[in-house]
Design a protein around this motif. Structure first.
Motif, PDB file in Angstrom:
ATOM      1  N   CYS A   1      -2.644   3.764   5.042  1.00  0.00           N
ATOM      2  CA  CYS A   1      -3.796   4.368   4.357  1.00  0.00           C
ATOM      3  C   CYS A   1      -3.597   5.877   4.293  1.00  0.00           C
ATOM      4  N   ALA A   2      -2.723   6.309   3.381  1.00  0.00           N
ATOM      5  CA  ALA A   2      -2.333   7.712   3.307  1.00  0.00           C
ATOM      6  C   ALA A   2      -3.463   8.611   2.836  1.00  0.00           C
ATOM      7  N   GLY A   3      -4.478   8.061   2.208  1.00  0.00           N
ATOM      8  CA  GLY A   3      -5.581   8.879   1.725  1.00  0.00           C
ATOM      9  C   GLY A   3      -6.661   9.137   2.749  1.00  0.00           C
ATOM     10  N   GLY A   4      -6.511   8.596   3.959  1.00  0.00           N
ATOM     11  CA  GLY A   4      -7.497   8.799   5.011  1.00  0.00           C
ATOM     12  C   GLY A   4      -8.430   7.601   5.150  1.00  0.00           C
ATOM     13  N   PHE A   5      -9.586   7.859   5.752  1.00  0.00           N
ATOM     14  CA  PHE A   5     -10.506   6.776   6.094  1.00  0.00           C
ATOM     15  C   PHE A   5     -11.932   7.173   5.737  1.00  0.00           C
ATOM     16  N   VAL A   6     -12.754   6.158   5.483  1.00  0.00           N
ATOM     17  CA  VAL A   6     -14.167   6.366   5.196  1.00  0.00           C
ATOM     18  C   VAL A   6     -14.976   5.432   6.082  1.00  0.00           C
TER      19      VAL A   6
ATOM     20  N   LEU B   1       0.823  -1.213   0.000  1.00  0.00           N
ATOM     21  CA  LEU B   1       0.000   0.000   0.000  1.00  0.00           C
ATOM     22  C   LEU B   1       0.856   1.261   0.000  1.00  0.00           C
ATOM     23  N   ARG B   2       1.986   1.238   0.724  1.00  0.00           N
ATOM     24  CA  ARG B   2       2.868   2.411   0.714  1.00  0.00           C
ATOM     25  C   ARG B   2       3.446   2.638  -0.684  1.00  0.00           C
TER      26      ARG B   2
END
Length: 447
Positions: free
Chosen positions: A397-402, A322-323
């Protein structure tokens, strides 16, 4: 690469050392030894859709082996001529030599090799070997009553489905056996088989490349990454949602394409239960179909099947993967009820080290997160059933969370503490994934 170019090259395959061990000698000849069949690398898919899709995708091993040839030689028959689908002289409609008739003359429940134009008595060393005991790929169908083969039922959806399954099996030269319902129950562990069981090789997912192909290179623009989801029912449910919502369309089709990533370890295997829960979508995603890519001028080009990436891959080190994906331009979103505490601790520690005050990570309601697209390729990460995202995975999860906001509910009589205790304060991972995928694949609003 395994699984390309038709039948007999299924990923995973079957272990050569175990072949022949499921068919015993003398008194054990007719005993179904499921453990030995499993050790030989065989599984039993059950249900009409999983069997039909497995025969269509051909990513599993479907090649008959030397054990079947041994039986054919022993019976003195050339046994692989199934005839045409209509079967002019075969009352079951499949024609050709095969294990056809249940022997009612004896009490051993054996099958006898038939000639394709009627049953012949074997008077010279007529060993009766039940086909389900032979360790080789085969299709098992529930035997039908005479009335069920009448012309009045030939146009029904059930009959059309049966003929489609038989036609695919015939095209693969796969042995076809009509057997008692009890045998099907035994082969699939008393699960709902709908009259269909397919013995075939086990399946291993192909390993994902270090750098996930971007949409411009012919890959999906949305990937669903499963962090150690261990329940095969959940795996099947998520795969089915991914296929229905876009993964079956192929790359370059209206921006509605989805792939699935699973952990190579500590994850549900792609076995019969997962395949049944996915209605066979698991078989289709594991197949590598030719896709298209776009050049700098926006012109689409066909990608050769040997170069196309399957829509279902395994990853050995998900945090590292993921990184790397983030560095390559993928937005990596984690599914969580709130920002994980481990991520908040890392954020605070990083802020103390450099003296800066970067904005804290966010956890947005899913409907506030922009959908995935070719210009915003996304990896959506779902955690395991019990613990959610692992800290290392959440940190990647560099794009944040939902999140999927709840409606308040009345679990536990309205007491939030009791609601949590009885397990109704959150959604099943399969349901969560379906909701998030449905949002992520919808077209972005026109600006």
């Amino acid at each position: 690469r395994w699984g390309r170019g038709g039948r007999g090259q299924g990923r995973g395959g079957r272990g050569g050392a175990g072949r022949g061990s499921a068919s015993k000698s003398s008194g054990d000849e007719n005993r179904i030894d499921l453990r030995s069949l499993e050790a030989a690398g065989y599984v039993h898919l059950y249900g009409a859709s999983p069997v039909l899709n497995a025969l269509s995708a051909t990513v599993r091993d479907l090649d008959p082996n030397e054990d079947l040839e041994r039986v054919r030689s022993m019976e003195g028959q050339e046994a692989d001529s199934y005839g045409d689908e209509e079967g002019d002289d075969d009352d079951e409609g499949y024609g050709g030599g095969r294990y056809r008739d249940y022997d009612t003359d004896d009490n051993d429940g054996g099958y006898e090799w038939g000639g394709g134009r009627g049953r012949e008595e074997r008077t010279k060393k007529a060993e009766k070997i039940r086909p389900e005991t032979i360790p080789t790929p085969a299709l098992f169908l529930q035997e039908r009553k005479p009335s069920s083969s009448s012309s009045s039922s030939s146009s029904s959806s059930t009959e059309r489905r049966r003929r489609a399954v038989v036609s695919l099996a015939q095209s693969l030269s796969l042995p076809i056996h009509d057997v008692d319902k009890g045998i099907l129950n035994t082969l699939c562990g008393n699960r709902p088989h709908q009259g269909y069981v397919l013995r075939c090789g086990a399946l291993d997912f192909e390993t994902a490349p270090p750098h996930l192909p971007l949409p411009r290179d012919g890959g999906p623009h949305l990937w669903l990454a499963l962090d150690e989801v261990v329940d095969p029912q959940n795996l099947g449910s998520l795969v089915r949602s991914a296929y229905f919502l876009g993964a079956g369309a192929g790359a370059g089709s209206s921006g509605r394409e989805v792939g699935v990533l699973v952990c190579a370890r500590n994850s549900a295997p792609p076995g019969p239960v997962a395949s049944a829960a996915s209605a066979g979508a698991l078989e289709l995603l594991a197949a590598a179909a030719p896709s298209s890519s776009s050049d700098d001028a926006g012109t689409e080009h066909e990608v050769d099947g040997d170069e196309a990436t399957p829509a279902m891959l395994s990853v050995s080190n998900l945090p590292k993967f993921l990184r790397t994906a983030s560095e390559d331009g993928w937005r990596v979103l984690g599914a969580a009820a709130e920002v994980p505490s481990s991520v908040l601790r890392l954020h605070r520690a990083a802020a103390e080290d450099d003296g800066s005050t970067p904005p804290p990570p966010e956890c947005l309601p899913f409907f506030d997160a922009p959908p995935s697209s070719s210009s915003l390729p996304t990896i959506l990460v779902l955690g395991s059933e019990g613990d959610g995202l692992r800290p290392a995975v959440a940190g990647a999860c560099a794009g944040g969370f939902v999140s999927v906001p709840g409606g308040g509910g009345n679990g536990g009589g309205g007491d939030p503490t009791l609601a949590s205790a009885v397990g109704v304060d959150s959604l099943n991972v399969g349901v969560t994934g379906g909701i998030l995928l449905s949002h992520m694949v919808r077209p972005a609003p026109a600006e």
